[in-house]
Design an enzyme around this catalytic site. Structure first.
Site, PDB file in Angstrom:
ATOM      1  N   ILE A 178     -39.356  77.162  80.148  1.00 46.16           N
ATOM      2  CA  ILE A 178     -38.422  78.270  80.323  1.00 46.16           C
ATOM      3  C   ILE A 178     -37.889  78.206  81.757  1.00 46.16           C
ATOM      4  CG2 ILE A 178     -39.453  79.759  78.583  1.00 46.16           C
ATOM      5  CD1 ILE A 178     -40.840  81.293  80.826  1.00 46.16           C
ATOM      6  N   ASP A 179     -36.931  79.044  82.038  1.00 50.33           N
ATOM      7  CA  ASP A 179     -36.154  79.038  83.273  1.00 50.33           C
ATOM      8  C   ASP A 179     -37.010  78.877  84.535  1.00 50.33           C
ATOM      9  OD1 ASP A 179     -34.295  79.407  85.236  1.00 50.33           O
ATOM     10  OD2 ASP A 179     -33.675  81.402  84.583  1.00 50.33           O
ATOM     11  N   GLY A 180     -36.709  77.831  85.308  1.00 54.74           N
ATOM     12  CA  GLY A 180     -37.405  77.622  86.568  1.00 54.74           C
ATOM     13  C   GLY A 180     -37.118  78.708  87.584  1.00 54.74           C
ATOM     14  N   GLY A 181     -36.032  79.462  87.374  1.00 56.44           N
ATOM     15  CA  GLY A 181     -35.680  80.511  88.310  1.00 56.44           C
ATOM     16  C   GLY A 181     -36.700  81.626  88.388  1.00 56.44           C
TER      17      GLY A 181
END
Length: 328
Positions: free
Chosen positions: A218-221
Site C-alpha cells: 500500500i501507499d509508501g506515503g
C-alpha cells in the site's frame, strides 16, 4: 499561485551554491520527491526549471536531471517522476527529460487516476488499478518493448511502500536489485505499489523477477511521504555505490514537496471535525514536515547543503537547514 515566480526564487539559492559548481563539486547530490498530488505540479515545475538551468550552466542541451544527481528517491507520484527521470533508455541515457516526464504525467493523469465504476448507491470512490497499470507499463518500457526493472536505471533509485505481509515499510532499491534478483522488481510494479493509497486503490500484490520475494503493498506515503531521510541514510551506509561519503558534510540534498494544506479550513467539516480523508492528509503532511525538521537539524552546520521546497495553501516554503519562507 505564480509557480514561475516561485521557481525563480527557489533556484536563485540553488544556483548560488549548487549549479555554479555543478562540474567541480565532489559532494554527492541527493534528489528526493514527495508523494501527494495527482500530477505533482509543484515538483514538476521545479524539476523542469532545474533541468533547464543545468543545461544552461553546462552548455549541454542534452543534460538531464540524472546527470546532476547521484541518487533519486520518490514516493507516490514522486516515485513515478523519479523512475521516469532515472530509467535507462538502453544506451545509458535517461528515458525522459524532466519536461517530457511532467508532460506525460499531466497528459495521462485522467488515466492514472481513473475512477472505477461502482454500484449505483455506492458513495465510495475508488480508482482503477488496471488503468494505472496500463499507463505505467507504457511509460516504463523501452522503444524495443523491453519492460524496465529496478536494475535498469542510470542512477540509484529508492522507492518506499508499506508491506501488509510483514507489517513494515519496504524500500525498493536499485542497490538491492543489483545484489540479488530476489529484490529486483519491474519499475511499473514499483510505482503502482507506492501509489496504492488505501480506500482509493486495492493493495497491490507484486513479486520479484525471480518470483522469490513477494509484497502486498500500500501507499509508501503513509510511512515515507517524504523519502529524503531514507535516501540520506541509504547513501551514508552504501559504501559500494558511495565510498567517499562519510557524513552529511559530504552531501548536497534537494527535497521537493508536492503541495500541502491539510489544515486548510476547506478540509474541515462544518462542526470543525476532521474527515477521514483529512486525517490521512494530516498524516502525510506530518511525516513530510517531521523529516524536514530532523534533516534541518542534521545539516545545521551546512545550511545551504540541504534545501527543502514545499508549497502550502498560501505560500511557498523554502528551507535551507532551519529555513526561511517566501510569501507569494
Amino acid at each position: 499561485m505564480d509557480l514561475s515566480k516561485a521557481t525563480l526564487e527557489i533556484f536563485s539559492k540553488l544556483e548560488q551554491k549548487w549549479l555554479s559548481h555543478c562540474e567541480t563539486t565532489k559532494k554527492t547530490r541527493v534528489l528526493s520527491i514527495d508523494g501527494g498530488g495527482t500530477i505533482g505540479i509543484v515538483a514538476g515545475a521545479a524539476l523542469i526549471h532545474l533541468e533547464d538551468q543545468i543545461c544552461l550552466k553546462t552548455g549541454d542541451p542534452q543534460a538531464r536531471i540524472a546527470d546532476f544527481f547521484d541518487i533519486i528517491a520518490g514516493t507516490g507520484i514522486g516515485a513515478l517522476l523519479a523512475a521516469m527521470l532515472s530509467a535507462d533508455d538502453g544506451s545509458g541515457r535517461p528515458l525522459f527529460s524532466a519536461r517530457d516526464a511532467v508532460a506525460f504525467v499531466a497528459e495521462k493523469n485522467s488515466s492514472l487516476f481513473r475512477v472505477k465504476r461502482s454500484g449505483f448507491l455506492s458513495r465510495r470512490r475508488r480508482f482503477s488499478g488496471r488503468s494505472m497499470e496500463k499507463v505505467l507499463k507504457e511509460a516504463l518500457k523501452r522503444d524495443d518493448g523491453v519492460i524496465l526493472t529496478l536494475k535498469d536505471t542510470c542512477k540509484p533509485l529508492l522507492v518506499p511502500c508499506f508491506d501488509l505481509k510483514s507489517s513494515a515499510p519496504f524500500v525498493f532499491s536499485r542497490a538491492d536489485a543489483i545484489e540479488s534478483p530476489s529484490f529486483n522488481f519491474e519499475l511499473w510494479k514499483v510505482c503502482l505499489a507506492t501509489s496504492a493509497t488505501p480506500s482509493l486503490f486495492k493493495p497491490f500484490n507484486l513479486t520479484s523477477v525471480d518470483g522469490k520475494t513477494s509484497c502486498s503493498a500500500i501507499d509508501g506515503g503513509l510511512v515515507m511521504n517524504n523519502p529524503t531521510a531514507a535516501a540520506v541514510t541509504h547513501v551514508l551506509h552504501n559504501k559500494r555505490d558511495f565510498p567517499s561519503v562519510n557524513s552529511v558534510e559530504d552531501l548536497l540534498v534537494l527535497s521537493l514537496g508536492n503541495g500541502s494544506g491539510s489544515l486548510n479550513g476547506r478540509k474541515l467539516r462544518r462542526n470543525s471535525e476532521c474527515s477521514t480523508s483529512s486525517v490521512v492528509d494530516i498524516v502525510l503532511d506530518g511525516v513530510s514536515e517531521t523529516v524536514d525538521q530532523m534533516l534541518g537539524n542534521a545539516f545545521c552546520w551546512n545550511r545551504t547543503d540541504y534545501v527543502r521546497i514545499q508549497v502550502f495553501a498560501s505560500f511557498v516554503s523554502i528551507s535551507s537547514s532551519r529555513g526561511f519562507q517566501i510569501l507569494l
